[in-house]
Design an enzyme around this catalytic site. Structure first.
Site, PDB file in Angstrom:
ATOM      1  N   ASP A 135      14.810  -2.766  44.269  1.00 17.98           N
ATOM      2  CA  ASP A 135      15.133  -3.114  42.882  1.00 17.98           C
ATOM      3  C   ASP A 135      14.496  -4.450  42.496  1.00 17.98           C
ATOM      4  O   ASP A 135      15.179  -5.407  42.153  1.00 17.98           O
ATOM      5  CB  ASP A 135      16.644  -3.151  42.668  1.00 17.98           C
ATOM      6  CG  ASP A 135      17.019  -3.411  41.211  1.00 17.98           C
ATOM      7  OD1 ASP A 135      16.239  -3.023  40.335  1.00 17.98           O
ATOM      8  OD2 ASP A 135      18.088  -4.014  40.971  1.00 17.98           O
ATOM      9  N   GLU A 148      10.839   0.996  44.260  1.00 19.09           N
ATOM     10  CA  GLU A 148      11.153   0.235  43.043  1.00 19.09           C
ATOM     11  C   GLU A 148      10.732  -1.233  43.189  1.00 19.09           C
ATOM     12  O   GLU A 148      11.504  -2.151  42.944  1.00 19.09           O
ATOM     13  CB  GLU A 148      12.632   0.360  42.657  1.00 19.09           C
ATOM     14  CG  GLU A 148      12.866   0.070  41.190  1.00 19.09           C
ATOM     15  CD  GLU A 148      14.264   0.426  40.697  1.00 19.09           C
ATOM     16  OE1 GLU A 148      14.519   0.203  39.502  1.00 19.09           O
ATOM     17  OE2 GLU A 148      15.099   0.907  41.502  1.00 19.09           O
ATOM     18  N   TYR A 161       9.794   7.636  45.561  1.00 18.34           N
ATOM     19  CA  TYR A 161      10.803   7.164  44.621  1.00 18.34           C
ATOM     20  C   TYR A 161      10.914   8.244  43.547  1.00 18.34           C
ATOM     21  O   TYR A 161      10.160   8.267  42.587  1.00 18.34           O
ATOM     22  CB  TYR A 161      10.402   5.806  44.036  1.00 18.34           C
ATOM     23  CG  TYR A 161      11.376   5.240  43.029  1.00 18.34           C
ATOM     24  CD1 TYR A 161      12.743   5.504  43.111  1.00 18.34           C
ATOM     25  CD2 TYR A 161      10.934   4.427  41.990  1.00 18.34           C
ATOM     26  CE1 TYR A 161      13.631   4.984  42.184  1.00 18.34           C
ATOM     27  CE2 TYR A 161      11.815   3.893  41.066  1.00 18.34           C
ATOM     28  CZ  TYR A 161      13.155   4.183  41.173  1.00 18.34           C
ATOM     29  OH  TYR A 161      14.040   3.669  40.242  1.00 18.34           O
ATOM     30  N   ASP A 206      14.192   6.918  48.018  1.00 26.62           N
ATOM     31  CA  ASP A 206      15.255   7.120  47.049  1.00 26.62           C
ATOM     32  C   ASP A 206      14.980   8.455  46.363  1.00 26.62           C
ATOM     33  O   ASP A 206      14.122   8.547  45.495  1.00 26.62           O
ATOM     34  CB  ASP A 206      15.250   5.959  46.044  1.00 26.62           C
ATOM     35  CG  ASP A 206      16.255   6.132  44.919  1.00 26.62           C
ATOM     36  OD1 ASP A 206      16.979   7.147  44.903  1.00 26.62           O
ATOM     37  OD2 ASP A 206      16.309   5.254  44.033  1.00 26.62           O
ATOM     38  N   ASN A 253      17.142  10.093  44.566  1.00 26.29           N
ATOM     39  CA  ASN A 253      17.927  10.197  43.332  1.00 26.29           C
ATOM     40  C   ASN A 253      18.697  11.506  43.246  1.00 26.29           C
ATOM     41  O   ASN A 253      18.763  12.144  42.187  1.00 26.29           O
ATOM     42  CB  ASN A 253      17.023  10.009  42.106  1.00 26.29           C
ATOM     43  CG  ASN A 253      17.029   8.567  41.616  1.00 26.29           C
ATOM     44  OD1 ASN A 253      18.078   7.939  41.511  1.00 26.29           O
ATOM     45  ND2 ASN A 253      15.853   8.039  41.331  1.00 26.29           N
ATOM     46  N   ASP A 264      19.654   8.121  49.316  1.00 26.22           N
ATOM     47  CA  ASP A 264      18.491   7.676  50.092  1.00 26.22           C
ATOM     48  C   ASP A 264      18.489   8.438  51.416  1.00 26.22           C
ATOM     49  O   ASP A 264      19.520   8.525  52.094  1.00 26.22           O
ATOM     50  CB  ASP A 264      18.565   6.175  50.342  1.00 26.22           C
ATOM     51  CG  ASP A 264      18.613   5.387  49.049  1.00 26.22           C
ATOM     52  OD1 ASP A 264      17.545   5.000  48.555  1.00 26.22           O
ATOM     53  OD2 ASP A 264      19.733   5.178  48.524  1.00 26.22           O
ATOM     54  N   ASP A 287      23.996  -1.834  44.451  1.00 25.59           N
ATOM     55  CA  ASP A 287      22.749  -1.079  44.359  1.00 25.59           C
ATOM     56  C   ASP A 287      22.501  -0.426  45.725  1.00 25.59           C
ATOM     57  O   ASP A 287      23.444  -0.012  46.395  1.00 25.59           O
ATOM     58  CB  ASP A 287      21.592  -1.960  43.891  1.00 25.59           C
ATOM     59  CG  ASP A 287      20.477  -1.151  43.228  1.00 25.59           C
ATOM     60  OD1 ASP A 287      20.776  -0.467  42.232  1.00 25.59           O
ATOM     61  OD2 ASP A 287      19.334  -1.188  43.698  1.00 25.59           O
ATOM     62  N   HIS A 288      21.249  -0.326  46.164  1.00 24.99           N
ATOM     63  CA  HIS A 288      20.931   0.407  47.387  1.00 24.99           C
ATOM     64  C   HIS A 288      21.078  -0.465  48.628  1.00 24.99           C
ATOM     65  O   HIS A 288      20.840  -1.669  48.588  1.00 24.99           O
ATOM     66  CB  HIS A 288      19.487   0.910  47.338  1.00 24.99           C
ATOM     67  CG  HIS A 288      19.222   1.907  46.269  1.00 24.99           C
ATOM     68  ND1 HIS A 288      19.206   3.266  46.491  1.00 24.99           N
ATOM     69  CD2 HIS A 288      18.957   1.746  44.950  1.00 24.99           C
ATOM     70  CE1 HIS A 288      18.935   3.891  45.362  1.00 24.99           C
ATOM     71  NE2 HIS A 288      18.776   2.994  44.405  1.00 24.99           N
TER      72      HIS A 288
END
Length: 275
Positions: free
Chosen positions: A9, A44, A128, A167, A169, A240, A265-266
């Site tokens: 991020d 990201e 991603y 990721d 998603n 992930d 977040d991740h």
């Protein structure tokens, strides 16, 4: 051999930021580096097409000593400073990097979402995956992406074993998020996205975490930043993954999350495999 994957991020915020969150992010980098991975995939990054500036490069070398990197960023007609991926590997590694275009819809092929490294014995891919977006406005494009990405990995797998990470998603099953009922029609847990992920696995790939931790709930890789208590309450999602070709699945010895402390977040994920 050890691999780590992480949606960071914003790489710039991690390297040169001065906020409390930037400090938390650098703590996660320390956790990753303590693992001494052979390969590190980052999603990201949000880097510009030209890459890092001198200040960022210096900070990068301090954070990741002994590694070299390849990267791909979002380029026109896609938005600038959006998405982007990077792969790090040791200076003595013998690898060939590719930045595949898979015929995805809209601007997805221009958003810096894919890198593949080829070694003598395997392919290492990071992805991603595009988010379906607010109001699921990008869901149909996302479904097409899933088909094209699956076909791409199948072509690699026909040549040599594949390790794919990133990721994705998508929380694949109800066990992969804290609140499946209330999120049934949310981006990342629609029936369409889950079916796309099922099709990917059916094409010859293994979800390594679930293979090693069958039926184990409450283990996630992402917690929403905008929901203040999401991390504290472990109201997370597992989006992930490390996937491997089915024929290499028995060689996996470890697949799990790494702690990101209080940072939302991740979190990073790690894979160890005898390949």
């Amino acid at each position: 051999m050890k691999f780590v994957s992480w949606n960071i991020d914003s790489l710039n915020a991690a390297l040169t930021g001065t906020s409390d969150r930037a400090e938390l992010t650098r703590n996660v980098i320390d956790t990753i580096m303590a693992e001494k991975p052979d390969f590190l995939a980052i999603q990201e990054t949000k880097l510009p097409e030209a890459g890092m500036n001198a200040k960022q490069e210096a900070a990068f070398e301090e954070c990741f000593p002994g590694y070299v990197y390849v990267f791909v960023s979002s380029v026109p007609p896609a938005r600038k400073g959006y998405a982007g991926t990077m792969m790090l590997f040791r200076e003595d590694a013998s690898v060939k990097a590719d930045f595949p275009v898979i015929g995805a819809p809209d601007t997805m092929d221009s958003e810096g979402r894919l890198i593949t490294l080829e070694t003598d014995s395997f392919y290492f891919n990071t992805v991603y995956t595009p988010n379906a977006g607010d109001g699921l406005k990008r869901l149909s494009d996302r479904q097409e992406w899933d088909k094209r990405y699956t076909e791409y990995l199948k072509k690699l797998d026909a040549k040599k074993p594949v390790i794919a990470c990133g990721d994705f998603n998508c929380a694949h099953e109800e066990i992969d998020l804290k609140n499946p009922v209330t999120n049934h029609f949310s981006a990342g847990f629609t029936d369409e996205e889950r079916a796309g992920f099922s099709n990917l696995l059916a094409a010859g790939f293994t979800d390594t975490f679930r293979a090693l931790h069958p039926g184990q709930p409450g283990l996630y890789s992402w917690w929403a930043q905008r929901i203040r208590q999401a991390k504290a309450n472990n109201a997370g999602w597992r989006i992930d993954y490390f996937l491997v070709s089915n024929r290499a699945a028995s060689a996996v010895t470890r697949s799990e999350m790494l702690s990101s402390g209080p940072r939302a977040d991740h979190c990073p994920i790690v894979l160890e495999i005898d390949i």
